[in-house]
Scaffold this active site. Sequence first.
Site: not given
Length: 523
Positions: A145, A175, A251
């Site tokens: 993402h 992911d 992230s």
Amino acid sequence: MQHRISKIGLLAAVLFTTLIMFECTCTFAETDRPKKGSIQFGTREKPDIGDVDFADKFPAVAEAVIPSVVSVIPTKIDTVAFYRNPFYRFFGEEEEQQRNPFDFFFGPPQGRGGEPEVEKRERRQQGLGSGVIVSKEGYVLTNYHVIAGADEIEVLLADERQFSATIVGSDSLSDVAVLKIGGSPKNLPVTYMGNSEDLRTGQWVMAVGNPFSLTRSVTAGVVSALGRSVTGTGRYEDFIQTDAAINPGNSGGALVNLDGELIGVNTMIYSQTGGFMGIGFAIPINMARRVMEQIIYEGEVTRGWIGVTIQPLDAETREALGLDRTGGGVLIGDVFDGQPAAEAGMQRGDVVVAIDGQEVGSPNELRNMVAALQPGETVPFTVIRNGKERKLQVTITERNPEEIEQLSSGQRQRPSQQQEENGTEAEALGIQVTNLTRELRQNYDIDQRTKGVIVTQVSPASKFRGKLTQGDVIMQIKAEGKSAQNLTSVKDFRNAIDGIQEGNSAVLLVQRRGSTLYVSFRK
């Protein structure tokens, strides 16, 4: 770039909206693939943390880990076209020439060929995430993402060197994404990759990344839980939960232990405000590494598949099936014809307790274990059937999203009001059922071979609210201490319900949209 879970989203899968719009498993760049096993991932030697006091551990780990954590700067580029003369778009060619107020005062522009000039401009939108350098060749591990939809990617190292990077490949279902730094940079700081199987709840960890563009940030906490599945979107999740502060921008960054070993990739947070609330999640490095190596070496991610639907075992189901109140296991709700499980003799109602000798504790655990198996591999599954343990040899095939969609597809229509009113109500259960008629079979696309009674209404106060739905076919009832009873009529259903003692548990075998599942209740 950090996604977050709202209070409702933790249960309703509001997370990763960019992920759940896709069923695609992997995308990759068309480049020459390195030979399998030719790349050394992670350094061979552990970080030299030294024999220091506990209070000095954190600075030592930070010094060892920060250099290998990078800022990932994805850029999305849009081209915007607009007319220099705004009135043209509103009035059209002829009308615009007559009604354009600027032409009224100044006359029409010279040399205009009917349509005004169009100007194009680029609009660049930058994001920010994190990544970890995992090899001297310049491979960087990050989240899908973080880089999804990016047209350009820059990587900023801790020593302020900046390089362009390309996407080697990505896997939306886990992911995970892999980048490669361009320009053949020298002396890249590489992380040491640990073993996430060694993690224990309560263990100290540190999160390293770039929250809110604050590069080279370090936070500390503990492993709050292991094996978390939080989105409910059909993705592959086995998250490490931690209270080390993780915020937007973290992230793709590193989650490390106090030996400086990479044991997870930070991926998302639970939040009601958008900021840290004490719950963050990371992908275990063993899972991330397995996906990463497939992307680099093979250009795609393959996952095992056996062809079943699965359910958790609650206390009522355990009692009805005569299982111990404690322990693991996963209930097989349905077995697809012609698939590996069916070929191996697995049946609905079986309880899978181990795969290749490794205990299975939950449906999410089973999904991840099967996904990690190689297509073509034959693996022993230990199941409990009618109170007896059996071993089944299952030959794994490759997970195919299109085939799975075909197996589980099938839409049902609502019955007419007259059909609903003609149902027979089981007042104690709060549901209304009726016999299967030709019209109901047509309306719900129910096969002629299917026997049972159809649910036409579930009252708001029913103990089956959220478990049964209109159009479900109840095919079988198994009460605690009794054998399973097949149903062919409402009379069978009533007799079976009347035969269950108050306070005892039972399970219903239900067909829904072409697949079967078990629904438990206590009378």
